[in-house]
Scaffold this motif. Structure first.
Motif, PDB file in Angstrom:
ATOM      1  N   LYS A  80      81.947  60.100 -58.923  1.00  0.00           N
ATOM      2  CA  LYS A  80      82.349  61.505 -58.931  1.00  0.00           C
ATOM      3  C   LYS A  80      82.715  61.940 -57.514  1.00  0.00           C
ATOM      4  O   LYS A  80      82.030  61.598 -56.555  1.00  0.00           O
ATOM      5  N   PHE A  81      83.775  62.730 -57.429  1.00  0.00           N
ATOM      6  CA  PHE A  81      84.245  63.237 -56.137  1.00  0.00           C
ATOM      7  C   PHE A  81      84.179  64.763 -56.140  1.00  0.00           C
ATOM      8  O   PHE A  81      84.619  65.413 -57.094  1.00  0.00           O
ATOM      9  N   TYR A  82      83.632  65.293 -55.061  1.00  0.00           N
ATOM     10  CA  TYR A  82      83.577  66.746 -54.843  1.00  0.00           C
ATOM     11  C   TYR A  82      84.343  67.050 -53.557  1.00  0.00           C
ATOM     12  O   TYR A  82      84.077  66.445 -52.508  1.00  0.00           O
ATOM     13  N   PHE A  83      85.285  67.986 -53.639  1.00  0.00           N
ATOM     14  CA  PHE A  83      86.140  68.293 -52.492  1.00  0.00           C
ATOM     15  C   PHE A  83      85.802  69.674 -51.921  1.00  0.00           C
ATOM     16  O   PHE A  83      85.226  70.532 -52.602  1.00  0.00           O
ATOM     17  N   PHE A  84      86.183  69.858 -50.665  1.00  0.00           N
ATOM     18  CA  PHE A  84      85.943  71.127 -49.969  1.00  0.00           C
ATOM     19  C   PHE A  84      87.290  71.818 -49.725  1.00  0.00           C
ATOM     20  O   PHE A  84      88.120  71.314 -48.970  1.00  0.00           O
ATOM     21  N   ASP A  85      87.471  72.937 -50.376  1.00  0.00           N
ATOM     22  CA  ASP A  85      88.700  73.720 -50.215  1.00  0.00           C
ATOM     23  C   ASP A  85      88.494  74.713 -49.068  1.00  0.00           C
ATOM     24  O   ASP A  85      87.584  75.549 -49.103  1.00  0.00           O
ATOM     25  N   VAL A  86      89.341  74.598 -48.043  1.00  0.00           N
ATOM     26  CA  VAL A  86      89.251  75.499 -46.885  1.00  0.00           C
ATOM     27  C   VAL A  86      89.919  76.825 -47.242  1.00  0.00           C
ATOM     28  O   VAL A  86      91.128  76.889 -47.481  1.00  0.00           O
ATOM     29  N   GLN A  87      89.119  77.899 -47.255  1.00  0.00           N
ATOM     30  CA  GLN A  87      89.602  79.204 -47.702  1.00  0.00           C
ATOM     31  C   GLN A  87      90.296  79.992 -46.595  1.00  0.00           C
ATOM     32  O   GLN A  87      91.102  80.877 -46.873  1.00  0.00           O
ATOM     33  N   ARG A 400      71.795  56.687 -57.929  1.00  0.00           N
ATOM     34  CA  ARG A 400      72.698  57.728 -57.438  1.00  0.00           C
ATOM     35  C   ARG A 400      72.947  57.440 -55.959  1.00  0.00           C
ATOM     36  O   ARG A 400      72.096  57.687 -55.112  1.00  0.00           O
ATOM     37  N   ARG A 401      74.121  56.885 -55.678  1.00  0.00           N
ATOM     38  CA  ARG A 401      74.507  56.627 -54.286  1.00  0.00           C
ATOM     39  C   ARG A 401      75.447  57.758 -53.858  1.00  0.00           C
ATOM     40  O   ARG A 401      76.543  57.902 -54.416  1.00  0.00           O
ATOM     41  N   ARG A 402      75.002  58.507 -52.894  1.00  0.00           N
ATOM     42  CA  ARG A 402      75.743  59.691 -52.485  1.00  0.00           C
ATOM     43  C   ARG A 402      76.041  59.638 -50.993  1.00  0.00           C
ATOM     44  O   ARG A 402      75.172  59.296 -50.183  1.00  0.00           O
ATOM     45  N   LEU A 403      77.266  60.010 -50.647  1.00  0.00           N
ATOM     46  CA  LEU A 403      77.665  60.071 -49.246  1.00  0.00           C
ATOM     47  C   LEU A 403      78.793  61.081 -49.091  1.00  0.00           C
ATOM     48  O   LEU A 403      79.437  61.466 -50.070  1.00  0.00           O
ATOM     49  N   GLN A 404      79.007  61.470 -47.872  1.00  0.00           N
ATOM     50  CA  GLN A 404      80.074  62.426 -47.576  1.00  0.00           C
ATOM     51  C   GLN A 404      80.979  61.849 -46.497  1.00  0.00           C
ATOM     52  O   GLN A 404      80.493  61.324 -45.489  1.00  0.00           O
ATOM     53  N   MET A 405      82.283  61.940 -46.718  1.00  0.00           N
ATOM     54  CA  MET A 405      83.253  61.486 -45.729  1.00  0.00           C
ATOM     55  C   MET A 405      83.757  62.697 -44.943  1.00  0.00           C
ATOM     56  O   MET A 405      84.183  63.702 -45.512  1.00  0.00           O
ATOM     57  N   MET A 416     100.340  70.935 -29.702  1.00  0.00           N
ATOM     58  CA  MET A 416     100.148  72.352 -29.978  1.00  0.00           C
ATOM     59  C   MET A 416      99.499  72.608 -31.338  1.00  0.00           C
ATOM     60  O   MET A 416      98.858  73.626 -31.561  1.00  0.00           O
ATOM     61  N   GLN A 417      99.671  71.661 -32.277  1.00  0.00           N
ATOM     62  CA  GLN A 417      99.079  71.880 -33.600  1.00  0.00           C
ATOM     63  C   GLN A 417      97.544  71.930 -33.551  1.00  0.00           C
ATOM     64  O   GLN A 417      96.909  72.474 -34.460  1.00  0.00           O
ATOM     65  N   SER A 418      96.966  71.371 -32.504  1.00  0.00           N
ATOM     66  CA  SER A 418      95.502  71.329 -32.416  1.00  0.00           C
ATOM     67  C   SER A 418      94.921  72.463 -31.584  1.00  0.00           C
ATOM     68  O   SER A 418      93.686  72.594 -31.507  1.00  0.00           O
ATOM     69  N   GLU A 419      95.770  73.233 -30.961  1.00  0.00           N
ATOM     70  CA  GLU A 419      95.275  74.283 -30.077  1.00  0.00           C
ATOM     71  C   GLU A 419      94.470  75.317 -30.864  1.00  0.00           C
ATOM     72  O   GLU A 419      94.881  75.756 -31.933  1.00  0.00           O
ATOM     73  N   GLY A 420      93.338  75.682 -30.334  1.00  0.00           N
ATOM     74  CA  GLY A 420      92.498  76.711 -30.928  1.00  0.00           C
ATOM     75  C   GLY A 420      91.469  76.208 -31.918  1.00  0.00           C
ATOM     76  O   GLY A 420      90.578  76.954 -32.331  1.00  0.00           O
ATOM     77  N   ILE A 421      91.594  74.946 -32.303  1.00  0.00           N
ATOM     78  CA  ILE A 421      90.638  74.441 -33.291  1.00  0.00           C
ATOM     79  C   ILE A 421      89.359  73.992 -32.600  1.00  0.00           C
ATOM     80  O   ILE A 421      89.378  73.484 -31.473  1.00  0.00           O
ATOM     81  N   ARG A 422      88.227  74.189 -33.256  1.00  0.00           N
ATOM     82  CA  ARG A 422      86.946  73.776 -32.694  1.00  0.00           C
ATOM     83  C   ARG A 422      86.715  72.290 -32.978  1.00  0.00           C
ATOM     84  O   ARG A 422      87.006  71.799 -34.064  1.00  0.00           O
ATOM     85  N   SER A 423      86.178  71.601 -31.999  1.00  0.00           N
ATOM     86  CA  SER A 423      85.933  70.161 -32.147  1.00  0.00           C
ATOM     87  C   SER A 423      84.681  69.944 -32.995  1.00  0.00           C
ATOM     88  O   SER A 423      83.579  70.384 -32.635  1.00  0.00           O
ATOM     89  N   MET A 424      84.859  69.286 -34.120  1.00  0.00           N
ATOM     90  CA  MET A 424      83.728  69.013 -35.023  1.00  0.00           C
ATOM     91  C   MET A 424      84.173  68.069 -36.133  1.00  0.00           C
ATOM     92  O   MET A 424      85.365  67.804 -36.317  1.00  0.00           O
ATOM     93  N   TYR A 425      83.180  67.562 -36.877  1.00  0.00           N
ATOM     94  CA  TYR A 425      83.468  66.780 -38.073  1.00  0.00           C
ATOM     95  C   TYR A 425      83.680  67.735 -39.245  1.00  0.00           C
ATOM     96  O   TYR A 425      82.806  68.536 -39.575  1.00  0.00           O
ATOM     97  N   TYR A 426      84.858  67.632 -39.868  1.00  0.00           N
ATOM     98  CA  TYR A 426      85.182  68.466 -41.020  1.00  0.00           C
ATOM     99  C   TYR A 426      84.949  67.662 -42.306  1.00  0.00           C
ATOM    100  O   TYR A 426      85.435  66.529 -42.437  1.00  0.00           O
ATOM    101  N   PRO A 427      84.224  68.228 -43.259  1.00  0.00           N
ATOM    102  CA  PRO A 427      83.982  67.497 -44.511  1.00  0.00           C
ATOM    103  C   PRO A 427      85.241  67.416 -45.368  1.00  0.00           C
ATOM    104  O   PRO A 427      85.942  68.418 -45.552  1.00  0.00           O
TER     105      PRO A 427
END
Length: 595
Positions: A80-87, A400-405, A416-427
C-alpha cells in the motif's frame, strides 16, 4: 509329623501385609513424582519429536512441505502506498512557509513473486532468481492510478543537490533548461507516474547535454525499476542447521554491500523475511535485508501476544534503526555525510538521488523534523513495522513492513527554482507491505498443539489416579493390620490363663479387660477336652511349645520331637494363652495367641 503353629501363620500374614503396605507406599510416592515430573518429561519427548518433524517440514528441499509454498507463494501480499499532497506549494516556494501536507491513500497493489532457475549446491546452498511484479487493486484503494496530486519534482530537486558544488555555468544551464520546460520544485503527477516513472523532458534534455554516462535514463519515478525487477540470490537451505534457514549468502552477486562506511554496516545479515527459522526465542534479533533501506534491518522482540488464539511473539523495528551516531554510536557506518539527521537514513550512496528513508510520518525522528510540517502525525500503532511469529515453527502469521521515502530539497545559489525553499527532507510517500496467513493455518496448528497438551494432562491424571487408588488400598490394609493386632493383643471379655510348670491353681478376675496371671498345672489330657486323640494332644502341645515365651533368663525353650514323651515335662517354663470356662475353670480351647 510337622508341628505348625497358628500364631506363626498369623505372623507371616502380618509380614506379608507389611510388605504390601511398603510396596503401596513406594507406588504412591512414584505416582506423585510421576504426576509432578511425568507430564514435563513426556512433554519434552513430544517436543523433541515435534521439533524434528518441524525441521523436516521447514527445510528448503524439494521434498519438504514448505518448499512449494516458498517457490510459488499463493498467499496474498499487498503493498500500500500513501502520498503527501502539498496544499501550499506557492507559499513554500515564494515565502518559505511551512509545508501543509494532506495524506492520500492507500493505493494498493498485489505483489506476485516467482522463483526460478534453482540450483542446489554444496554446503546447503540454494541459488535462484526472483521476479517481482505488482498489480493495482482498485477495490482496496481510495482511488485509481491516474489520481494526481502535488508532490516534489524529483528530477529537479535531485539535480539541485548534485549541482550544489558545481561551477556557475553548470548551475545556470540547469536552471535555464528547467525554465524552458516550466519546471518548478513542486509538480503535479499521477500515482502511476510518481511510482513507476514517466519520461521527463527536462531530464531528456539534460541527458542530451551531459551524455548517457552521466544521465543513463530520463525515466523518473520513486520505484521505476522495481515492478518486474529480477534479482539473484544464494541462500542456506537449513538442511544441516535449521537456524540458518533462508539466510542470505549472496544478494545480486554481492556477499557484502559496498556503499556504507564500515564493515559492520555493509554486512548482509539475516534473510529476506519470507521464511524464518523454527525455534525462535525472545532473545534473538531477526535481520531482514530490505532493498529500499539498502541494508539489513533489525527486528527485536517486543511482547508476547495471542493471535488467532495461538500464543505468539511480536517483533518490531526499533527506534535506533534510523538513529544517527550521536543517538546510537553503532550506526556511525551508516552516516556518510557531514551531518545526519536523527530519525532518517540517508541512502544516496545506493540510489540515484538524495533520498532518505524513515519510519512513516517521521516516527522516531527528532521533534524539529516533525515540527517542520503541518499534517505529519507519527503514530506507533499505525506506522511501526512489526511481524508476529509463532516461535515453535518460526512461521510469521502477519507482517507489516512500513517505511517512508523522503527527498532532500535545498536552496542552491545560481538555480533560481530553488530560491526561498527551506532545506529539509520532504516526504514523498510511505509504504506498507502486508502479509496475513489465513486463520485456518493457525487453527490447524492450535488443534495439533492441543492434542499434545491433552496427552500431557492424561499422563498427569493417570499418575494421580494411581496414587489415589494405592492410597485407598494402603489405608484398608492398615486398618486390617490394626484389627488383627487388636484381636491378637486386644481387650476381650474372655478369661485367660498363664501356665507355669509345677505351679499351683489360683484365680483372679478381669476388672478392666487386662488379664491377670493364673498359675495352674494342667495335665496334658485336660488340654482342649478329654476326648482328643494323642495326635491332637501332641499338636496342641506343639502349639504350646512353639508359641512359648521364656519366663526366665535362666531357662531355654526346648522343642519336643516325635520320639519324646507327651507328659509335658520336656519343656521349660512357658507363658501361653488359652480360653477357659468361666464356670468351672476348665480349658475350653487354646493355645490361641501368645500373651
Amino acid at each position: 509329623m510337622t508341628c505348625r503353629s497358628r500364631s506363626t501363620c498369623a505372623t507371616c500374614c502380618l509380614a506379608y501385609a507389611m510388605c504390601f503396605m511398603v510396596t503401596l507406599s513406594i507406588i504412591i510416592m512414584v505416582s506423585i513424582m510421576g504426576a509432578i515430573k511425568g507430564p514435563s518429561a513426556v512433554n519434552e519427548m513430544v517436543e523433541d519429536k515435534i521439533s524434528t518433524v518441524i525441521d523436516e517440514m521447514m527445510v528448503l528441499e524439494p521434498s519438504s512441505e514448505i518448499f512449494q509454498s516458498w517457490l510459488d507463494p499463493q498467499i496474498p501480499i499487498y503493498q500500500k502506498f500513501y502520498f503527501f499532497d502539498v496544499q501550499n506549494a506557492d507559499d513554500v516556494l515564494n515565502r518559505g512557509a511551512k509545508p501543509r501536507l494532506v495524506e492520500i491513500g492507500p493505493y494498493t497493489y498485489r505483489v506476485s513473486i516467482s522463483r526460478y532457475n534453482l540450483t542446489f549446491g554444496d554446503n546447503d546452498t540454494l541459488s535462484f532468481k526472483q521476479k517481482t511484479w505488482m498489480e493495482f487493486v482498485p477495490e482496496l484503494s481510495v482511488g485509481y492510478e491516474n489520481d494526481s496530486f502535488t508532490t516534489v519534482n524529483i528530477p529537479l530537486a535531485a539535480s539541485v543537490s548534485v549541482l550544489k558544488y558545481a561551477d556557475w555555468f553548470s548551475k545556470m544551464s540547469v536552471s535555464a533548461v528547467a525554465s524552458i520546460h516550466g519546471h518548478q520544485m513542486f509538480i503535479k503527477l499521477s500515482v502511476g507516474e510518481i511510482l513507476w516513472g514517466y519520461e521527463d523532458p527536462f531530464m531528456k534534455q539534460l541527458q542530451d547535454l551531459a551524455g548517457k554516462e552521466a544521465i543513463p535514463s530520463y525515466v523518473v519515478g520513486i520505484l521505476p525499476h522495481v515492478n518486474g525487477s529480477v534479482i539473484s540470490s544464494v541462500i542456506n537451505t537449513g538442511a544441516s542447521n535449521i537456524t540458518e534457514l533462508n539466510k542470505l549468502i549472496e544478494w545480486n552477486g554481492m556477499t557484502e554491500l559496498d556503499w556504507w562506511g564500515s564493515k559492520e554496516a555493509n554486512m548482509i545479515n539475516g534473510s529476506d523475511g519470507s521464511i524464518l527459522h523454527p525455534e525462535m526465542t525472545a532473545e534473538e534479533t531477526i535481520y531482514v535485508y530490505d532493498q529500499i533501506h539498502c541494508r539489513s534491518v533489525p527486528y527485536i522482540y517486543k511482547e508476547d501476544i495471542t493471535f488467532y488464539d495461538v500464543p505468539m511473539m511480536k517483533f518490531h523495528i526499533p527506534w535506533y534503526t534510523y538513529a544517527n551516531a550521536s543517538s546510537y554510536p553503532p550506526n556511525a557506518g551508516f552516516c556518510l555525510q557531514d551531518s545526519c539527521p536523527d530519525g532518517i537514513l540517508n541512502v544516496t550512496s545506493c540510489m540515484d538521488a538524495n533520498f532518505g528513508i524513515s519510519a512513516p510520518h517521521f516516527l522516531y525522528a527528532s521533534p524539529d523534523i516533525i515540527d517542520s510540517f503541518d499534517g505529519i502525525e507519527p503514530n506507533e500503532t499505525k506506522h511501526q513495522s512489526y511481524m508476529v511469529v509463532e516461535p515453535v515453527t518460526g512461521v510469521s502469521y502477519t507482517q507489516r513492513r512500513r517505511l517512508q521515502m523522503n527527498l532532500y530539497m535545498e536552496s542552491v545559489d545560481g538555480i533560481m527554482q530553488s530560491e526561498g525553499i527551506r532545506s529539509m527532507y520532504y516526504p514523498l510517500t510511505w509504504i506498507e507491505m502486508g502479509v496475513d496467513l489465513p486463520e485456518s493455518l493457525a487453527t490447524d496448528y492450535k488443534n495439533q498443539m492441543s492434542a499434545v497438551e491433552g496427552f500431557d494432562d492424561m499422563v498427569f491424571y493417570a499418575f494421580i489416579a494411581t496414587a489415589i487408588f494405592c492410597f485407598v488400598l494402603l489405608m484398608l490394609t492398615a486398618i486390617c493390620v490394626i484389627l488383627q493386632c487388636c484381636k491378637k493383643r486386644g481387650v476381650r471379655d474372655d478369661s485367660y490363663v498363664t501356665m507355669k510348670k509345677e505351679g499351683s491353681i489360683t484365680s483372679k478376675t478381669y476388672t478392666d479387660g487386662i488379664p491377670t496371671d493364673i498359675y495352674v498345672k494342667i495335665p496334658n489330657e485336660d488340654i482342649g477336652n478329654n476326648n482328643v486323640t494323642d495326635e491332637q494332644k501332641y499338636e496342641q502341645k506343639c502349639d504350646i511349645i512353639t508359641e512359648s515365651t521364656v519366663l526366665s533368663n535362666d531357662h531355654t525353650h526346648k522343642h519336643q520331637t516325635d520320639d519324646e514323651s507327651s507328659s509335658g515335662d520336656e519343656y521349660d517354663e512357658v507363658l501361653w494363652k488359652v480360653h477357659i470356662s468361666e464356670t468351672n475353670g476348665n480349658v475350653i480351647s487354646g493355645p490361641e495367641t501368645q500373651v
